[in-house]
Design a protein around this motif. Structure first.
Motif, short mmCIF file in Angstrom:
data_model
loop_
_atom_site.label_atom_id
_atom_site.label_comp_id
_atom_site.label_asym_id
_atom_site.label_seq_id
_atom_site.Cartn_x
_atom_site.Cartn_y
_atom_site.Cartn_z
N TRP A 57 0.85 -1.19 0.00
CA TRP A 57 0.00 0.00 0.00
C TRP A 57 0.89 1.24 0.00
O TRP A 57 2.06 1.17 0.39
CB TRP A 57 -0.96 0.00 1.19
CG TRP A 57 -0.33 0.18 2.54
CD1 TRP A 57 0.18 -0.80 3.34
CD2 TRP A 57 -0.12 1.41 3.23
NE1 TRP A 57 0.68 -0.25 4.49
CE2 TRP A 57 0.50 1.11 4.45
CE3 TRP A 57 -0.42 2.75 2.93
CZ2 TRP A 57 0.85 2.09 5.37
CZ3 TRP A 57 -0.07 3.72 3.86
CH2 TRP A 57 0.56 3.39 5.06
N THR A 65 -3.46 4.18 -1.64
CA THR A 65 -3.78 3.08 -2.55
C THR A 65 -3.39 1.76 -1.89
O THR A 65 -2.25 1.62 -1.42
CB THR A 65 -3.07 3.26 -3.91
OG1 THR A 65 -3.57 4.45 -4.51
CG2 THR A 65 -3.35 2.09 -4.84
N HIS A 130 -9.34 -0.16 -8.82
CA HIS A 130 -8.50 -0.30 -10.01
C HIS A 130 -8.61 -1.74 -10.51
O HIS A 130 -8.22 -2.68 -9.81
CB HIS A 130 -7.05 0.04 -9.69
CG HIS A 130 -6.89 1.40 -9.06
ND1 HIS A 130 -7.17 2.57 -9.74
CD2 HIS A 130 -6.54 1.76 -7.81
CE1 HIS A 130 -6.98 3.60 -8.92
NE2 HIS A 130 -6.60 3.13 -7.75
N ASP A 139 -10.72 2.15 -14.10
CA ASP A 139 -10.97 2.58 -12.73
C ASP A 139 -12.47 2.68 -12.54
O ASP A 139 -13.15 3.35 -13.32
CB ASP A 139 -10.32 3.95 -12.48
CG ASP A 139 -8.82 3.83 -12.31
OD1 ASP A 139 -8.34 2.68 -12.16
OD2 ASP A 139 -8.14 4.86 -12.34
N SER A 162 -6.17 -3.00 -6.97
CA SER A 162 -5.98 -2.16 -5.80
C SER A 162 -7.17 -1.22 -5.65
O SER A 162 -8.04 -1.19 -6.52
CB SER A 162 -4.67 -1.37 -5.90
OG SER A 162 -4.62 -0.70 -7.15
N THR A 164 -8.19 2.84 -4.21
CA THR A 164 -7.69 4.13 -3.74
C THR A 164 -8.77 4.87 -2.97
O THR A 164 -9.92 4.95 -3.43
CB THR A 164 -7.22 5.00 -4.94
OG1 THR A 164 -6.11 4.36 -5.56
CG2 THR A 164 -6.79 6.39 -4.46
#
Lengths: 280, 171
Positions: A57, A65, A130, A139, A162, A164
């Protein structure tokens, strides 16, 4: 050889593009329960265990993120918990220490249960998911990611790479109700985030509808009736009315865990308490 | 694919208690718990709930205490796994095992291996835990007959003993 252990994300995406029906295995806390107890018989399993890239991260210019493979245990404490306290609180309520050492935020998003504990946090923070495919990246705002009970918008061959979320100035917290205080799946849950700079309060509800629900009408009502910039001052009448309005936006059902009536009542109490905590 | 039975996994190796073990002729969905007990002759981890609720199958995997019933065995290749069998040395009980016996923290014994592993994991990371931390670290291990009082007492005893040994070393 049906248990594959790709050593790079590119390799994972290649395999998945060729065999989109392969099961992704992260912490195993959902998939293995289905295999052990519910007769699930996966043909091909892609283990994400070796992909260190997914467990990282980072914090850059006001945004955090988080890799899909980060376990709950790593969100509970330390610098990440200070940056996103509501996520730490939600992670802390998941299962036992053993479960939190294994289960991941990507698994929570993959399973997409309305009772998934990190999901109201992602909804309240307007998280961006993501998503990767061999042929491209996209996204997705959390509000578009979850589309139904245990259903998300991932297309064949895609993975969650991931997530965010913004670092928000102001109080944020998570609360849930279950049949006991620990190791319990939510009967109702909620995350409230106060952005004291922008003057916004957002609240997202778990386990009281087919998806995570943002109580946007209650949010706007609050913004019209209370000054939300800087520190909050909330009367008990305002908090109670906020709880009532939040509950009106819930769409709970009765099932083996609880009844719709109880869930609606519980979510009003959780919303009121969270708002009161935000004002302390 | 020449083999029509796609549920068979190719042979693989697991590293357990510092030794490599080959696993052959296994089925894709086998949990690490099953493989330890039924294929590798390591029955210390116990199977009960098979869904991560009881902690009786706890093992250490790459430094984390996890439920071996929820680890797909063939995915554990390359991981360092420690089971209760690997905690003592030269056939002797570990300090935690001795303390459980002395405190009366073992009644039927079924949950004990999971507790022992979880306590080792706790004390290796936090040598000086308070009661809250002990309870938190053991919250994923369920005991239905001994009761938790003597188990907590055993953990406190080991923590004190280890600090004493540490001071001895420093002196």
């Amino acid at each position: 050889m049906p248990v594959l252990r790709p050593t790079s994300v590119d390799q994972l995406l290649d395999i998945l593009a060729n065999d989109p029906s392969a099961s992704l295995l992260a912490g195993g806390t959902d998939l293995m329960v289905e295999v052990n107890l519910h007769g699930r018989r996966p043909a091909t399993v892609l283990s994400l265990r070796s992909l260190d890239e997914l467990t990282e991260w980072s914090h850059r210019s006001g945004r955090v993120t988080i890799g899909a493979g980060l376990p709950y245990a790593d969100m509970e404490k330390g610098p990440l918990a200070q940056l996103v306290p509501a996520l730490a609180q939600a992670a802390r309520t998941v299962g036992s220490p053993q479960i939190r050492a294994a289960g991941t935020i990507g698994g929570n998003l993959g399973t997409c249960s309305p009772a998934g504990d990190t999901l109201p946090v992602l909804a309240a923070l307007n998280a961006t998911i993501h998503v990767l495919h061999r042929d491209g990246v996209r996204d997705v705002p959390f509000s578009d990611f979850m589309v139904g009970v245990k259903r998300n918008c991932l297309r064949p061959g895609e993975i969650v790479h991931s997530v965010t979320v913004p670092v928000v100035e102001g109080w944020q917290g998570y609360a849930k109700v279950g049949t006991r205080n620990a190791m319990v799946i939510s009967t109702a849950s909620a995350c409230l985030v106060h952005d004291s700079v922008e003057g916004l309060v957002s609240i997202a509800l778990g386990a009281v509808g087919p998806t995570i629900i943002r109580a946007t009408e209650a949010e706007s009502w609050l913004a019209r009736n209370v000054s939300l910039r800087g520190s909050l001052s909330i009367s008990s009448d305002i908090a109670t009315e906020f709880g009532r309005r939040v509950a009106a936006e819930a769409r709970p059902i009765s099932d083996h865990r609880s009844t719709a009536d109880y869930r609606r009542h519980a979510i009003s109490v959780l919303a009121r308490r969270l708002l009161e905590r935000a004002a302390i | 694919m020449s083999n029509s039975d796609t549920s068979n996994v190719e042979a693989y190796e697991l590293r357990i208690n510092g030794r490599n073990h080959e696993v052959r002729d296994s089925w894709i969905g086998e949990s690490l718990l099953y493989v330890l007990r039924e294929r590798l002759g390591l029955p210390g981890a116990k199977g009960a709930c098979e869904q991560g609720e009881c902690g009786s199958c706890t093992v250490i995997m790459d430094g984390r205490a996890v439920c071996s019933c929820l680890v797909m065995s063939a995915s554990a290749v390359g991981s360092d796994i420690a089971t209760v069998e690997g905690l003592g040395t030269d056939g002797q009980l570990s300090d935690v095992q001795r303390a459980f016996l002395e405190a009366g923290g073992v009644q039927c014994g079924f949950c004990t291996p999971g507790f022992i592993v979880a306590v080792h994991h706790l004390l290796d990371a936090s040598p000086n835990p308070n009661d809250e931390q002990i309870k938190e670290a053991l919250s994923g291990n369920i005991c239905r007959c001994t009761g938790y009082g003597r188990i907590l007492e055993a953990v406190r005893t080991v923590a004190v003993q280890r600090r004493g040994q540490q001071r001895g070393v420093e002196a």
